[in-house]
Design an enzyme around this catalytic site. Sequence first.
Site, short mmCIF file in Angstrom:
data_model
loop_
_atom_site.label_atom_id
_atom_site.label_comp_id
_atom_site.label_asym_id
_atom_site.label_seq_id
_atom_site.Cartn_x
_atom_site.Cartn_y
_atom_site.Cartn_z
N HIS A 178 2.46 -1.32 -0.42
CA HIS A 178 1.82 -0.57 -1.30
C HIS A 178 1.73 1.04 -0.75
O HIS A 178 1.12 1.54 -0.02
CB HIS A 178 0.49 -0.87 -1.41
CG HIS A 178 0.11 -1.91 -2.11
ND1 HIS A 178 -0.03 -2.07 -3.57
CD2 HIS A 178 -0.14 -3.40 -1.94
CE1 HIS A 178 -0.20 -3.30 -4.10
NE2 HIS A 178 -0.26 -3.97 -3.07
N GLU B 193 1.21 3.49 -2.29
CA GLU B 193 0.16 4.55 -3.00
C GLU B 193 -1.16 4.01 -2.26
O GLU B 193 -2.16 4.63 -2.60
CB GLU B 193 0.27 3.97 -4.39
CG GLU B 193 -0.77 2.51 -4.79
CD GLU B 193 -0.07 1.40 -4.68
OE1 GLU B 193 -0.41 0.24 -5.18
OE2 GLU B 193 1.20 1.24 -4.12
N CYS C 63 4.56 -4.22 -5.08
CA CYS C 63 3.88 -5.65 -4.80
C CYS C 63 4.14 -6.81 -5.78
O CYS C 63 5.08 -7.37 -5.99
CB CYS C 63 2.49 -5.54 -4.38
SG CYS C 63 1.75 -6.76 -3.60
#
Length: 250
Positions: free
Chosen positions: A195, A197, A109
Amino acid sequence: MRPPLRIAILECDTPVESVDKRYNGYYGLFTQLFRECAKSLGLDPETGLDITRWDVVHAQEYPKLEDIDAIVQTGSKHDSFENDPWILKLVEYTKKALEDHRVKVLGICFGHQIIGRALGVKVGRGNAGWELAVCDMDLTDQGKKLFGKDKLRIHQMHRDIVFNCPTNVIPLGSSPNCAVQGMFLPGKFITVQGHPEYNGFIVSEIVNKRARAGIFPKEQSDDALARVDLAHDGFDILVVFLRFLLGEVE
């Protein structure tokens, strides 16, 4: 026995309080996930990985490149195109890391945008506005080869973009809101605008906080919250990232 892979997590922000408390910052979140990825690859997560934490916003501390093998630049609520001293310092450090013949870099990002900026392309507000929660990422041929999928589903939390892929860098994919969803330079770096994660809890916490602050109107936040728990490819993406850092993906 191979020495541990030395990964430096450059924390470009502190997550919202509830997320920070649960995961111990981006460092804790990425450490947990990379250890899970290591297990899936048959690598001992304790002896195979040496993950360190670096606060590049407040302490503005960085590892020496000779002391690490890889860098992860995290997401951030801050604007990658601003000229705050810590952001300028991060851009300069990123340039040095990209010039290093050995260290590999991952950009997530904001980190994706910082790498674009370090390579001289425009970063800034996209015309399409926010891209939130689980969204489709259409892959290029190289993206399909790299990730082993025809399309990725990945959590998004951005309105800033990299406008063009730098010269000699391979674009990995796009979406209706963002033409440059990922970039790849074999042996050097991989980036994604999304993202991998993130999970439903994290995105719900961010969306709800920003909705309360008036950043997201109700219709937009409701739409995002309806998609936070959709299936996504975050873990598979992180496995590819770790394999790249280990030299198994070119």
